[in-house]
Write an enzyme that holds these catalytic residues in place. Structure first.
Site, PDB file in Angstrom:
ATOM      1  N   ARG A   1      -5.072  -9.634   3.078  1.00  0.00           N
ATOM      2  CA  ARG A   1      -5.082  -9.655   1.613  1.00  0.00           C
ATOM      3  C   ARG A   1      -3.680  -9.269   1.136  1.00  0.00           C
ATOM      4  O   ARG A   1      -3.232  -8.130   1.360  1.00  0.00           O
ATOM      5  CB  ARG A   1      -6.139  -8.684   1.082  1.00  0.00           C
TER       6      ARG A   1
ATOM      7  N   LYS B   1       0.815  -1.210   0.000  1.00  0.00           N
ATOM      8  CA  LYS B   1       0.000   0.000   0.000  1.00  0.00           C
ATOM      9  C   LYS B   1       0.854   1.269   0.000  1.00  0.00           C
ATOM     10  O   LYS B   1       2.042   1.269   0.315  1.00  0.00           O
ATOM     11  CB  LYS B   1      -0.939  -0.015   1.210  1.00  0.00           C
TER      12      LYS B   1
END
Length: 303
Positions: free
Chosen positions: A262, A228
């Protein structure tokens, strides 16, 4: 803390979460994913990727046809179905995997469930209530994610939140209530705090630092922390170079009691969790544990 024990209901399955972290491997059918767009262009390549993720230790395969990358128009639902449905059929059928579909569109979710998906991973924060109707009718599990932005909209406002953790909790509490009103069972719900979605890196870090509070809502917590932006902001690394930072975020999530992670790099995440559990667990190691000779050394061939 240990992850609270919870049952997740998904299309007739009762899945017990909390005994160990689950890994959700990412198999993108989208050509414009922020970190792996174009690497797996064909159905055969995407199916091989899913098989590799399962072999590496994935518990769930998350199939997406539309990237969350900002600035591009949304895909037509019919085109998105063409991308995801054949892959879901093969991953759920041939590979026997538990499949989630990463979509916010009711028509796509309906087709994906018909193809074999048992979880709908909605990154819109239930912007379209009809998506809850699809899950209520089918029994599919539903991921409710926090975001203040529309799909594919970039929202980076350092003044957007007062207390980001409190506001995320309030949002998810309201979305849980909305889903229940539409007929989704409490046991079908998963919560995702939405790292990076309508959040600056600093806001994401503050939120994840307080992520234990998500357990106040009594549902399993999904952490989508892989590669991210907040990791890139901290480390100065591009997406595919963010594995060490991802593993650090994974460690924090495990300590906060999250249930599902995830990730793109399933093998590395799986190995990290195996070693961490062996060193942190209360039990004694297996006395027969040993290293195979072929794994003892790595040498370049002569000549």
């Amino acid at each position: 803390m240990n992850a609270p024990a919870v049952t997740l209901r998904a299309c007739g399955l009762d899945l017990r979460l909390g005994e160990r972290p689950w890994l959700m491997g990412i198999a993108n059918a989208s050509p414009d994913s922020f970190s792996d767009g174009g690497l797996h262009r064909t159905l055969e390549a995407q199916t091989r990727l899913a098989a590799e993720l399962l072999e590496a230790g994935a518990d769930i395969i998350d199939v997406g046809g539309e990237s969350a990358s900002t600035g591009e128009p949304a895909l037509d639902p019919a085109h998105e179905i063409e991308l995801v449905a054949p892959l879901i059929e093969r991953v759920a059928g041939e590979l026997g995997a538990l499949v989630s579909v990463d979509t916010y569109k009711p028509a796509v979710a309906r087709a994906a469930i018909a193809a074999g998906a048992k979880i709908v991973n909605d990154v819109s924060g239930l912007r379209d209530s009809e998506l809850a109707d699809v899950c209520a009718d089918s029994g599919a599990a539903l991921v409710l994610m926090h975001t203040r932005a529309a799909p594919r909209e970039r929202l980076q406002d350092p003044n957007l939140y007062g207390d980001v953790a409190e506001e995320v909790l309030a949002f998810l509490r309201e979305r849980v209530a909305q889903a229940l009103v539409r007929g989704v069972a409490h046991e079908q719900l998963i919560l995702d705090p939405g790292p990076d979605f309508s959040k600056t890196p600093a806001q994401t870090i503050r939120l994840l630092a307080a992520s234990e509070r998500l357990h106040e809502l009594g549902r399993p917590v999904l952490m989508a922390i892989s590669r991210k932006d907040f990791i890139g902001a901290l480390t100065g690394r591009s997406p595919r170079a963010r594995l060490p930072g991802t593993l650090a975020a994974l460690a924090h999530g495990v300590e906060a009691g999250a249930h599902i992670f995830r990730v793109h790099d399933v093998a590395a995440a799986h190995d990290f969790l195996v070693v961490r559990a062996a060193l942190a667990g209360p039990g004694e190691p297996d006395e027969t544990l040993g290293l195979a000779d072929e794994l003892r050394y790595e040498r370049e061939p002569l000549g």
